[in-house]
Design a protein around this motif. Structure first.
Motif, mmCIF file in Angstrom:
data_model
loop_
_atom_site.group_PDB
_atom_site.id
_atom_site.type_symbol
_atom_site.label_atom_id
_atom_site.label_comp_id
_atom_site.label_asym_id
_atom_site.label_seq_id
_atom_site.Cartn_x
_atom_site.Cartn_y
_atom_site.Cartn_z
ATOM 1 N N GLY A 1 -21.790 -18.878 -24.903
ATOM 2 C CA GLY A 1 -22.021 -19.823 -25.997
ATOM 3 C C GLY A 1 -23.078 -19.319 -26.963
ATOM 4 O O GLY A 1 -22.942 -19.461 -28.188
ATOM 5 N N LEU A 2 -24.127 -18.708 -26.428
ATOM 6 C CA LEU A 2 -25.176 -18.144 -27.277
ATOM 7 C C LEU A 2 -24.630 -17.013 -28.130
ATOM 8 O O LEU A 2 -24.916 -16.928 -29.343
ATOM 9 C CB LEU A 2 -26.325 -17.641 -26.400
ATOM 10 N N ALA A 3 -23.825 -16.132 -27.517
ATOM 11 C CA ALA A 3 -23.240 -15.026 -28.272
ATOM 12 C C ALA A 3 -22.317 -15.533 -29.372
ATOM 13 O O ALA A 3 -22.303 -15.002 -30.491
ATOM 14 C CB ALA A 3 -22.483 -14.094 -27.327
ATOM 15 N N ALA A 4 -21.535 -16.565 -29.059
ATOM 16 C CA ALA A 4 -20.637 -17.138 -30.066
ATOM 17 C C ALA A 4 -21.434 -17.732 -31.227
ATOM 18 O O ALA A 4 -21.084 -17.569 -32.396
ATOM 19 C CB ALA A 4 -19.757 -18.208 -29.420
ATOM 20 N N LEU A 5 -22.524 -18.413 -30.887
ATOM 21 C CA LEU A 5 -23.348 -19.024 -31.930
ATOM 22 C C LEU A 5 -23.948 -17.970 -32.847
ATOM 23 O O LEU A 5 -23.903 -18.101 -34.080
ATOM 24 C CB LEU A 5 -24.457 -19.860 -31.278
ATOM 25 N N THR A 6 -24.515 -16.910 -32.259
ATOM 26 C CA THR A 6 -25.105 -15.867 -33.088
ATOM 27 C C THR A 6 -24.048 -15.162 -33.933
ATOM 28 O O THR A 6 -24.299 -14.811 -35.092
ATOM 29 C CB THR A 6 -25.835 -14.831 -32.215
ATOM 30 N N PHE A 7 -22.867 -14.972 -33.363
ATOM 31 C CA PHE A 7 -21.797 -14.293 -34.116
ATOM 32 C C PHE A 7 -21.401 -15.098 -35.350
ATOM 33 O O PHE A 7 -21.336 -14.564 -36.463
ATOM 34 C CB PHE A 7 -20.582 -14.078 -33.220
ATOM 35 N N PHE A 8 -21.127 -16.379 -35.166
ATOM 36 C CA PHE A 8 -20.641 -17.179 -36.285
ATOM 37 C C PHE A 8 -21.744 -17.470 -37.302
ATOM 38 O O PHE A 8 -21.467 -17.617 -38.492
ATOM 39 C CB PHE A 8 -20.015 -18.472 -35.777
#
Length: 337
Positions: free
Chosen positions: A20-27
């Protein structure tokens, strides 16, 4: 069986949270008004160069495919190339994060060693002048801007009194003398047996770490006082006093012991906050940590470095949170069931 299930649940929780953290930083990296291609090639590049760089960076593909590729690269330790340093971001992070870790660790130690006794003392002497002084110190810790306190500290203790070292981790004369082992200069100097360099590093570290510790102890002292006031009003504390138990043991053995679980959360959040929120102090003291690195990356529109730094900081929060859970189970048997 139960231990294996608990461990599997623990690993799954970390994996989902990190995803979830990786997805947040990506978007976030995709919606900010910064063109990473333009930052890479410059605003004078031709359309052909721009398009070639866009394809090379994989930004011509659909967003879902970009996200899958991003997750795969992160899992393999690939955060891309930094525009600012022209080096892999992972190498930059390995270089700069230990500096922040070293300063924040000393800061939280100062916060715990001073802040916890301050909070306990304030609660034990509620309404007295001592309580008022400690509460005022805590209020100052919330009110004084970090950049102002850092500049004043440099002006007084470095420029005027010469009690501490100046900006940076070490004097220029010693720069490059210590081979990096852990990245934390105090440990590396001891490993190398360079005592003179060790004390020079201490002189540079003590002021920024103390300022961070001041902000930390303000929060820790305030919360400790609040927890202690609640415990001191309990009937078991009154019973202990009626039985003639010395006041020192009433405070530290009976009242303080139950608040240790709550203090774990307070200290963990404070420590994570120091690791994440030391940007201003690192900038003022020219401290080559992750906060300074992140600031430089933002100013240069270096999105690979920004996203990599954000991901590392978020991972630290996850680790500290899970470490707190482990400590809960050690200190409170009720949490083990």
């Amino acid at each position: 069986m139960q231990v294996g299930t608990a461990f599997a649940k623990f690993v799954a929780t970390i994996a989902v949270t990190f995803l979830g953290l990786a997805a947040l930083t990506f978007f976030i990296g995709r919606v900010v008004p910064i063109d990473p291609v333009l930052a890479m090639v410059g605003d004078r590049a031709s359309n052909e160069v721009y398009e070639a760089a866009k394809i090379e960076m994989g930004l011509d593909r659909p967003i879902p495919l970009q996200f899958v590729s991003y997750i795969w690269d992160v899992l393999n330790g690939n955060f891309g190339l930094s525009i600012s340093t022209r080096q892999p971001v992972i190498e930059d992070l390995i270089r700069v994060f230990p500096a922040t870790l070293e300063m924040a660790t000393l800061g939280i130690i100062i916060g715990i060693v001073i802040g916890v006794p301050m909070g306990v003392t304030a609660a034990a002497h509620r309404g007295s002048w001592l309580d008022q002084v400690i509460r005022t110190v805590g209020l100052l810790g919330y009110s004084i801007p970090a950049f102002w306190l850092g500049l004043v500290g440099l002006a007084i203790f470095y420029a005027r009194l010469r009690w501490t070292g100046g900006p940076g981790r070490i004097d220029v004369f010693f720069d490059g003398m210590i081979p990096p082992v852990t990245g934390m200069l105090l440990i590396d100097t001891l490993i190398a047996g360079e005592i003179d360099v060790f004390w020079n590093a201490v002189s540079h570290l003590v002021l920024p770490a103390t300022i961070l510790g001041f902000f930390s102890l303000a929060y820790i002292a305030r919360m400790t006082r609040s927890f202690m006031l609640d415990q001191l009003s309990q009937e078991y504390v009154t019973t202990a006093r009626v039985k003639g138990v010395p006041e020192f043991f009433v405070i530290w053995r009976h009242a303080f012991k139950p608040i240790r679980i709550q203090l774990i959360t307070v200290i963990s959040l404070s420590y994570a906050g120091l690791l994440e929120g030391s940007v201003m102090i690192e900038t003022i003291f020219s401290w080559p940590g992750i906060g300074n690195y992140l600031t430089t990356a933002l100013l240069n529109a270096d999105m690979n470095a920004v996203l990599g730094s954000t991901l590392v900081i978020g991972a630290v929060f996850i680790f500290i949170n899970k470490f707190s859970d482990v400590m809960y189970r050690i200190l409170d048997p009720r949490a083990r069931s």
